[in-house]
Design a protein around this motif. Sequence first.
Motif, PDB file in Angstrom:
ATOM      1  N   CYS A   1      76.463 -70.666 -31.028  1.00 27.24           N
ATOM      2  CA  CYS A   1      76.320 -71.737 -30.047  1.00 27.24           C
ATOM      3  C   CYS A   1      75.535 -72.896 -30.665  1.00 27.24           C
TER       4      CYS A   1
ATOM      5  N   GLN B   1      76.672 -76.725 -24.619  1.00 26.55           N
ATOM      6  CA  GLN B   1      77.198 -76.993 -25.952  1.00 26.55           C
ATOM      7  C   GLN B   1      77.757 -78.419 -26.056  1.00 26.55           C
TER       8      GLN B   1
ATOM      9  N   GLU C   1      78.901 -73.643 -21.620  1.00 22.37           N
ATOM     10  CA  GLU C   1      79.854 -74.608 -22.190  1.00 22.37           C
ATOM     11  C   GLU C   1      79.329 -76.026 -22.037  1.00 22.37           C
TER      12      GLU C   1
END
Length: 224
Positions: A38, A210, A207
Amino acid sequence: MDTLALLLSLFGFLVALAIWTNKARSRQHYDSALQPNCLLTRWPLLFVTGPRSFFYFSNYWNLYPSYLAEHGYEVYHLRLPWSDSLLRQTRLTEFLKSQNAAKRHFHLVLDSYSLRELEPVLRELKPECLISITEIADAGSKDINSLSAPFVPQETLKTLPSSKGSFFVKWAYDLHRLLLFGRQLPSLSCLGAVKQTQLQNARLLLERAQVLAEMDLREGDTTC
């Protein structure tokens, strides 16, 4: 005398319900492998607590912060006053000014109601410490994006819905909503308190983190 005893029993039950359900949410754990590789944000993620009451005061965001922290993200909480909007706005103003003075930066995460409630402060101050805003919203909610002229990147993350969950936790949350009647508060699933959807919603937030990390990386490249 019987009425007094009944009232005392009811009060004791409600106190026990509030304490137990808050502790039960705090004890929730997930059993899932971490997602590898990540990309981490340059700046911390700051979770803001929404309106709280005696029936919903502890661990406001449930597993979301710990899930991100276990993936390596730097996560903090801004615990605003429980329910008084003026006090919450005042506390946020003080916090943002202090962070500006200290030259700190962070990504703000808050629910839809809190974004609407705190929008006047954000619009007036346009704090330099704020890098982005992530609004956690229910699946069926309209696109809110309260800032009419966003001064930082802003995104609404629509969570997965669920009508399931612990009976007693749902009951306590209904009482929480009753105490804060008239406010469009997020659902338990939106807040990560429903086992059936909490991990899926946490992954949606991962998500988003990121994406923020990629944004930080691009901005870091331009300042070199």
